[in-house]
Design an enzyme around this catalytic site. Sequence first.
Site, PDB file in Angstrom:
ATOM      1  N   ARG A  72     -22.824   7.001   5.066  1.00 52.72           N
ATOM      2  CA  ARG A  72     -21.910   7.449   4.001  1.00 52.72           C
ATOM      3  C   ARG A  72     -22.563   7.284   2.617  1.00 52.72           C
ATOM      4  NH1 ARG A  72     -16.581   5.944   5.060  1.00 52.72           N
ATOM      5  NH2 ARG A  72     -16.129   6.736   2.966  1.00 52.72           N
ATOM      6  N   GLN A 112      -8.475   7.173  -4.070  1.00 46.85           N
ATOM      7  CA  GLN A 112      -8.708   6.406  -2.847  1.00 46.85           C
ATOM      8  C   GLN A 112     -10.165   6.544  -2.406  1.00 46.85           C
ATOM      9  OE1 GLN A 112      -5.140   7.054   0.036  1.00 46.85           O
ATOM     10  NE2 GLN A 112      -5.102   8.778  -1.359  1.00 46.85           N
ATOM     11  N   HIS A 150      -9.657   1.862  -3.456  1.00 47.20           N
ATOM     12  CA  HIS A 150     -10.195   1.441  -2.156  1.00 47.20           C
ATOM     13  C   HIS A 150     -11.646   0.960  -2.268  1.00 47.20           C
ATOM     14  CE1 HIS A 150      -6.955   3.815   0.302  1.00 47.20           C
ATOM     15  NE2 HIS A 150      -6.487   2.707  -0.237  1.00 47.20           N
TER      16      HIS A 150
HETATM   17  C1  BJW Z   1      -8.243  19.261   0.639  1.00 45.74           C
HETATM   18  C2  BJW Z   1      -9.498  19.889   0.580  1.00 45.74           C
HETATM   19  C3  BJW Z   1      -9.771  20.622  -0.591  1.00 45.74           C
HETATM   20  C4  BJW Z   1      -9.388  18.848   2.438  1.00 45.74           C
HETATM   21  N1  BJW Z   1      -8.846  20.695  -1.562  1.00 45.74           N
HETATM   22  N2  BJW Z   1      -7.339  19.362  -0.319  1.00 45.74           N
HETATM   23  C5  BJW Z   1       2.274   0.696   9.807  1.00 45.74           C
HETATM   24  C6  BJW Z   1       3.089   1.607   9.164  1.00 45.74           C
HETATM   25  C7  BJW Z   1       2.868   1.914   7.821  1.00 45.74           C
HETATM   26  C8  BJW Z   1       1.856   1.310   7.104  1.00 45.74           C
HETATM   27  C9  BJW Z   1       1.068   0.389   7.744  1.00 45.74           C
HETATM   28  C10 BJW Z   1       1.277   0.105   9.080  1.00 45.74           C
HETATM   29  N3  BJW Z   1       0.347  -0.821   9.457  1.00 45.74           N
HETATM   30  C11 BJW Z   1      -0.443  -1.091   8.385  1.00 45.74           C
HETATM   31  C12 BJW Z   1      -0.006  -0.367   7.332  1.00 45.74           C
HETATM   32  C13 BJW Z   1      -0.605  -0.352   5.960  1.00 45.74           C
HETATM   33  C14 BJW Z   1      -1.883   0.438   5.966  1.00 45.74           C
HETATM   34  C15 BJW Z   1      -1.551   1.906   6.261  1.00 45.74           C
HETATM   35  O1  BJW Z   1      -1.116   2.638   5.391  1.00 45.74           O
HETATM   36  N4  BJW Z   1      -1.780   2.349   7.495  1.00 45.74           N
HETATM   37  C16 BJW Z   1      -1.371   3.686   7.927  1.00 45.74           C
HETATM   38  C17 BJW Z   1      -2.599   4.481   8.389  1.00 45.74           C
HETATM   39  C18 BJW Z   1      -0.369   3.529   9.034  1.00 45.74           C
HETATM   40  N5  BJW Z   1      -2.474   0.288   4.656  1.00 45.74           N
HETATM   41  C19 BJW Z   1      -3.286  -0.711   4.382  1.00 45.74           C
HETATM   42  O2  BJW Z   1      -3.612  -1.533   5.229  1.00 45.74           O
HETATM   43  C20 BJW Z   1      -3.762  -0.846   2.949  1.00 45.74           C
HETATM   44  N6  BJW Z   1      -3.530  -2.171   2.498  1.00 45.74           N
HETATM   45  C21 BJW Z   1      -2.290  -2.633   2.288  1.00 45.74           C
HETATM   46  O3  BJW Z   1      -1.292  -1.957   2.484  1.00 45.74           O
HETATM   47  O4  BJW Z   1      -2.288  -3.894   1.827  1.00 45.74           O
HETATM   48  C22 BJW Z   1      -1.018  -4.470   1.523  1.00 45.74           C
HETATM   49  C23 BJW Z   1      -1.270  -5.737   0.771  1.00 45.74           C
HETATM   50  C24 BJW Z   1      -0.696  -5.876  -0.467  1.00 45.74           C
HETATM   51  C25 BJW Z   1      -0.900  -7.044  -1.173  1.00 45.74           C
HETATM   52  C26 BJW Z   1      -1.666  -8.054  -0.628  1.00 45.74           C
HETATM   53  C27 BJW Z   1      -2.245  -7.913   0.606  1.00 45.74           C
HETATM   54  C28 BJW Z   1      -2.058  -6.735   1.318  1.00 45.74           C
HETATM   55  C29 BJW Z   1      -5.261  -0.633   2.836  1.00 45.74           C
HETATM   56  C30 BJW Z   1      -5.648   0.764   3.163  1.00 45.74           C
HETATM   57  C31 BJW Z   1      -7.164   0.905   3.158  1.00 45.74           C
HETATM   58  C32 BJW Z   1      -7.602   2.286   3.604  1.00 45.74           C
HETATM   59  N7  BJW Z   1      -9.011   2.291   3.759  1.00 45.74           N
HETATM   60  C33 BJW Z   1      -9.678   3.566   3.989  1.00 45.74           C
HETATM   61  C34 BJW Z   1     -11.204   3.306   4.136  1.00 45.74           C
HETATM   62  C35 BJW Z   1     -11.828   3.015   2.788  1.00 45.74           C
HETATM   63  C36 BJW Z   1     -13.296   2.824   2.906  1.00 45.74           C
HETATM   64  C37 BJW Z   1     -13.999   4.062   3.358  1.00 45.74           C
HETATM   65  O5  BJW Z   1     -13.970   5.103   2.685  1.00 45.74           O
HETATM   66  O6  BJW Z   1     -14.618   3.999   4.429  1.00 45.74           O
HETATM   67  O7  BJW Z   1      -9.434   4.461   2.912  1.00 45.74           O
HETATM   68  S1  BJW Z   1      -9.032   4.437   5.414  1.00 45.74           S
HETATM   69  C38 BJW Z   1      -9.143   6.037   4.707  1.00 45.74           C
HETATM   70  O8  BJW Z   1      -7.828   6.604   4.466  1.00 45.74           O
HETATM   71  C39 BJW Z   1      -9.751   5.823   3.309  1.00 45.74           C
HETATM   72  C40 BJW Z   1      -9.009   6.800   2.480  1.00 45.74           C
HETATM   73  O9  BJW Z   1      -9.103   6.444   1.128  1.00 45.74           O
HETATM   74  C41 BJW Z   1      -7.619   6.725   3.059  1.00 45.74           C
HETATM   75  C42 BJW Z   1      -6.761   7.904   2.751  1.00 45.74           C
HETATM   76  O10 BJW Z   1      -7.242   9.077   3.336  1.00 45.74           O
HETATM   77  P1  BJW Z   1      -7.243  10.423   2.496  1.00 45.74           P
HETATM   78  O11 BJW Z   1      -8.094  10.259   1.295  1.00 45.74           O
HETATM   79  O12 BJW Z   1      -5.866  10.884   2.298  1.00 45.74           O
HETATM   80  O13 BJW Z   1      -8.065  11.392   3.474  1.00 45.74           O
HETATM   81  P2  BJW Z   1      -7.528  12.290   4.686  1.00 45.74           P
HETATM   82  O14 BJW Z   1      -8.716  12.702   5.483  1.00 45.74           O
HETATM   83  O15 BJW Z   1      -6.440  11.634   5.419  1.00 45.74           O
HETATM   84  O16 BJW Z   1      -6.891  13.560   3.970  1.00 45.74           O
HETATM   85  C43 BJW Z   1      -7.709  14.504   3.275  1.00 45.74           C
HETATM   86  C44 BJW Z   1      -6.760  15.565   2.714  1.00 45.74           C
HETATM   87  O17 BJW Z   1      -7.520  16.452   1.914  1.00 45.74           O
HETATM   88  C45 BJW Z   1      -6.058  16.421   3.793  1.00 45.74           C
HETATM   89  O18 BJW Z   1      -4.675  16.496   3.476  1.00 45.74           O
HETATM   90  C46 BJW Z   1      -6.723  17.798   3.643  1.00 45.74           C
HETATM   91  O19 BJW Z   1      -5.827  18.867   3.946  1.00 45.74           O
HETATM   92  C47 BJW Z   1      -7.092  17.784   2.183  1.00 45.74           C
HETATM   93  N8  BJW Z   1      -8.227  18.637   1.788  1.00 45.74           N
HETATM   94  N9  BJW Z   1     -10.179  19.657   1.673  1.00 45.74           N
HETATM   95  C48 BJW Z   1      -7.652  20.111  -1.459  1.00 45.74           C
HETATM   96  N10 BJW Z   1     -10.964  21.300  -0.795  1.00 45.74           N
END
Ligand code: BJW
Length: 298
Positions: A72, A112, A150
């Site tokens: 990456r 993010q 993130h």
């Molecule tokens: C286009 C396009 C173009 C394509 N034009 N559009 C159960 C239920 C609910 C929640 C939870 C649960 N169990 C745990 C949780 C919480 C959890 C969570 O949300 N999980 C869900 C998956 C269920 N969250 C966490 O754990 C977070 N922490 C937290 O909540 O802590 C609480 C806390 C508070 C205080 C103290 C202590 C704790 C942390 C989340 C960390 C996410 N990490 C990652 C990896 C980062 C490192 C890396 O990059 O490797 O972050 S995972 C991954 O997902 C990455 C991204 O930032 C994140 C979001 O994804 P994103 O960016 O939306 O990408 P995609 O692929 O999903 O979507 C791309 C979009 O683009 C699509 O819609 C396409 O259509 C579009 N697109 N081309 C416009 N040209």
Amino acid sequence: MVFSTSVDDFRDVLKRSENIVVVAGAGLSAASGLPTFREKGGLWRSLETSSLATPSSFNSDPSLVWQFYHHRRVKALEASPNAAHRVLAELAIPSFLKAVAPAAKSYHLITQNVDRLSVKAVMDLINKSDMNRTSYDSDDPRLDSVIEMHGRLFDIQCTSCGHCEEDLSNPLCPALGRAEELRDSNAQTSKIKPESIVVEELPRCRQCGELARPGVVWFDEKPRKLDEINNLVQRADLCLVVGTSSTVRPASGYAYRIQRHHGTVAVFNIEPTPGDARADFVFKGPCEVELPRVLGIT
Ligand code: BJW
Ligand code: ZN
């Protein structure tokens, strides 16, 4: 609620908005050649990328997770900001912001993404507008408008003492470079788990010598700058949701929170998202095309 697709109506709202936030995800960097997480092809060597982004994956196989992040980092180092990054960077420059949003008091991009392309786009603009300048000042307040919730691919964080520093070198250590060469020379086996690197040869902390990890936020970890983000979300009256599937908390909840206190939400995505039904505006299409068109910035 039925959303609008009217550019004129959106620009009217933009002109009146005082505190603007953008919540961005991987789609923002798609046109820069960086794959998103949840689309087809969001795989690395047949492994789900989101399954590698967990503390337990790193604890059980740090070599595998480091090889994923090495890959990456290389891709992100090769990438350049695209038109969507550039438009959002222009909004960080007060004179540009005033031109499209004359009432604006603040503008922030909550991303993010960990690829640093949004910061690079602002830096490029600062250097361009400031003749003879080839470097940038990391304290420049215009860079504060980008909040990388993130973490960052180029931050190296100690698993023991917590020391964290940016390191843009490639490869980070000889073993990661060798593993990549091996993979490239044997492309047919790309679906097979990569060679394991012994933990002593993985990146180490410069302060205490213990194992280091990528400075990104994995599932179940606390995102960066939550207090600052919560304050911004609390007072925002316009939210652009750009290129995110809005499936990961807490980012997925920001637009709703802004709407709950009567802010406007505009979604920019190539696909329908869970937030569309409640959005005020939806601009369907690549954000690198739609953001310049809708904001009238080229
Ligand atoms: C286009 C396009 C173009 C394509 N034009 N559009 C159960 C239920 C609910 C929640 C939870 C649960 N169990 C745990 C949780 C919480 C959890 C969570 O949300 N999980 C869900 C998956 C269920 N969250 C966490 O754990 C977070 N922490 C937290 O909540 O802590 C609480 C806390 C508070 C205080 C103290 C202590 C704790 C942390 C989340 C960390 C996410 N990490 C990652 C990896 C980062 C490192 C890396 O990059 O490797 O972050 S995972 C991954 O997902 C990455 C991204 O930032 C994140 C979001 O994804 P994103 O960016 O939306 O990408 P995609 O692929 O999903 O979507 C791309 C979009 O683009 C699509 O819609 C396409 O259509 C579009 N697109 N081309 C416009 N040209
Ligand atoms: Zn250390």
